[in-house]
Write an enzyme that holds these catalytic residues in place. Structure first.
Site, PDB file in Angstrom:
ATOM      1  N   ARG A  90       1.178  -1.536  -0.190  1.00  0.00           N
ATOM      2  CA  ARG A  90      -0.041   0.275  -0.237  1.00  0.00           C
ATOM      3  C   ARG A  90       0.842   1.563   0.498  1.00  0.00           C
ATOM      4  NH1 ARG A  90      -5.106   0.059   3.516  1.00  0.00           N
ATOM      5  NH2 ARG A  90      -5.988   1.822   2.227  1.00  0.00           N
ATOM      6  N   GLN A 203     -15.330   1.732   6.283  1.00  0.00           N
ATOM      7  CA  GLN A 203     -14.452   1.637   8.318  1.00  0.00           C
ATOM      8  C   GLN A 203     -15.274   2.358   9.167  1.00  0.00           C
ATOM      9  OE1 GLN A 203     -13.425   3.367   4.923  1.00  0.00           O
ATOM     10  NE2 GLN A 203     -10.967   2.442   4.865  1.00  0.00           N
ATOM     11  N   ASP A 244      -2.871   9.149   7.829  1.00  0.00           N
ATOM     12  CA  ASP A 244      -1.666   7.746   7.399  1.00  0.00           C
ATOM     13  C   ASP A 244       0.021   8.904   6.952  1.00  0.00           C
ATOM     14  OD1 ASP A 244      -4.634   7.068   6.591  1.00  0.00           O
ATOM     15  OD2 ASP A 244      -3.920   5.397   6.530  1.00  0.00           O
ATOM     16  N   LYS A 255      -7.728   9.483   5.392  1.00  0.00           N
ATOM     17  CA  LYS A 255      -9.051   8.763   4.414  1.00  0.00           C
ATOM     18  C   LYS A 255      -9.732   9.936   3.400  1.00  0.00           C
ATOM     19  CE  LYS A 255      -9.398   5.366   4.023  1.00  0.00           C
ATOM     20  NZ  LYS A 255      -8.982   4.537   2.742  1.00  0.00           N
TER      21      LYS A 255
END
Ligand code: MRU
Length: 369
Positions: A90, A203, A244, A255
């Site tokens: 990722r 999520q 992140d 996100k």
């Protein structure tokens, strides 16, 4: 955190001292399934398929992936192969690279015969450190919640809005954005969480709601577009999200949709905080908007939705017309100017270069090497 009264972490070393256990997050909230990772390939696939996800947990899984690789082949070539296999899983969460660099730097000088044991020990330490870091975030973030609670009438809840899942499921335990929330709940401060559903993978609806519910924290799931309306009507006291990757200038990648929440928060005078462990800081990136790689994911995640039918079957249905093109950017970047503060294990910082560098000088000097 607790699942039906039993304490769980998201990832752990099994009793055989070799296999890695992890909660399969693709099956939540409908099924609680434990996956067993037995090879570096298993760990890479777990990250790629989002069996595990969330920046800190991706890092911990990668560390265990290297340990699994060292068990099979502890040569220099084996170490390089493991690094290359895991780094491409990722692109956005910098914790992946951070953990792989930690592992490789520690393992490289060792004799091949010593690498397997050392790799498991370091992976365990990375996982354990994540919990300790998040407890630090909890303590510093608690002060922000307590300050709001002090202005409330007795019994009136503090309303926190969060996006995606930056909860214990996204870390090894406690979470980042949720850590202060869990601590406030533990301290008896009335608290209620607005949970953005977080399309396309949901999520928030699937993971954050599940973990808050299992821990007894009051919450309400909202469609992603609801936050602005709630803020206009004084129904959000503060927003806390995860991240992140935080660039050296304080820009925050999280996100997709986080940026819009930050804009709405600024327009309505709602404090917008970002909780992060230090491995999420990327001092090598100076401008988050220009330089953080944004993952683009499969069109299927937008074109379809998966859920449980009334008779208990898990089914996937299409919600977009056949043939309509779809764009699926996984993350966006919130400029530092919209961030009220960064909640870290070393305190609540201004989102700027000077504050990040002053709080984490050792990370800055490592990035310069
Ligand atoms: O695509 P995901 O589910 O891995 O994205 C997770 C997030 O964006 C989280 O908010 C972020 O990793 C912070 S987790 C503590």
């Amino acid at each position: 955190m607790k699942v039906d009264g039993k304490h769980f972490r998201t990832i752990w070393l099994e009793a055989d001292g070799a296999t890695v256990g992890a909660i399969d997050q693709r099956r939540l909230p409908h099924e609680f399934i434990i996956a067993k990772l037995r090879s570096c390939e298993d760990a890479a696939e777990a990250i790629r398929s989002m069996l595990v996800r969330g920046a800190p947990l991706i890092g911990a899984t990668a560390a265990y992936g290297v340990a699994l690789a060292m068990r099979a082949d502890s040569s220099d070539a084996g170490l390089d192969r493991a690094y290359q296999m895991l780094i491409v899983t990722r692109p956005t969460a910098i914790n992946l690279k951070w953990a792989l660099d930690e592992m490789r730097t520690m393992l490289r000088p060792l004799a091949a015969s010593a690498r397997s044991d050392a790799a498991y020990a370091r992976a365990d330490a990375i996982a354990q450190d994540d919990i300790v870091i998040n407890q630090g975030i909890a303590r510093h973030g608690l002060a922000l919640i307590e300050a709001v609670a002090a202005r409330k009438k007795p019994g009136e809840p503090v309303n926190v809005l969060t996006h995606c899942n930056a909860g214990w499921l996204a870390t090894v335990d406690w979470g980042t954005a949720t850590a202060p929330i869990y601590l406030a709940h533990e301290r008896g401060i009335p608290i209620h969480v607005w949970v953005d559903e977080t399309r396309p993978r949901n999520q928030g609806a699937s993971l954050t709601a599940w973990e808050l519910g299992h821990h007894g924290v009051k919450h309400t799931v909202i469609p992603d577009n609801t936050g602005g309306h709630l803020m206009q009507h004084g129904m959000v006291d503060l927003a806390i999200v995860g991240t992140d990757r935080v660039a050296a200038n304080g820009d925050v990648c999280n996100k997709i949709g986080t940026y819009l929440k930050a804009l709405a928060a600024r327009d309505n005078g709602v404090p917008f905080y970002v909780a992060l462990p230090s491995p999420t800081i990327d001092f090598a990136v100076n401008d988050g908007i220009a330089d953080i790689p944004i993952e683009q994911r499969s069109a299927d995640e937008v074109a379809t939705m998966t859920g449980r039918t009334a008779d208990g079957r898990i089914e996937t249905v299409r919600v977009v017309p056949d043939g309509s093109p779809v764009a699926n950017y996984g993350f966006d970047v919130t400029p530092a100017r919209l961030v009220s503060g960064l909640i870290t294990e070393r305190g609540v910082l201004k989102a700027d270069r000077v504050s990040l560098a002053a709080a984490f000088p050792e990370r800055l000097s490592r990035a310069a090497e």
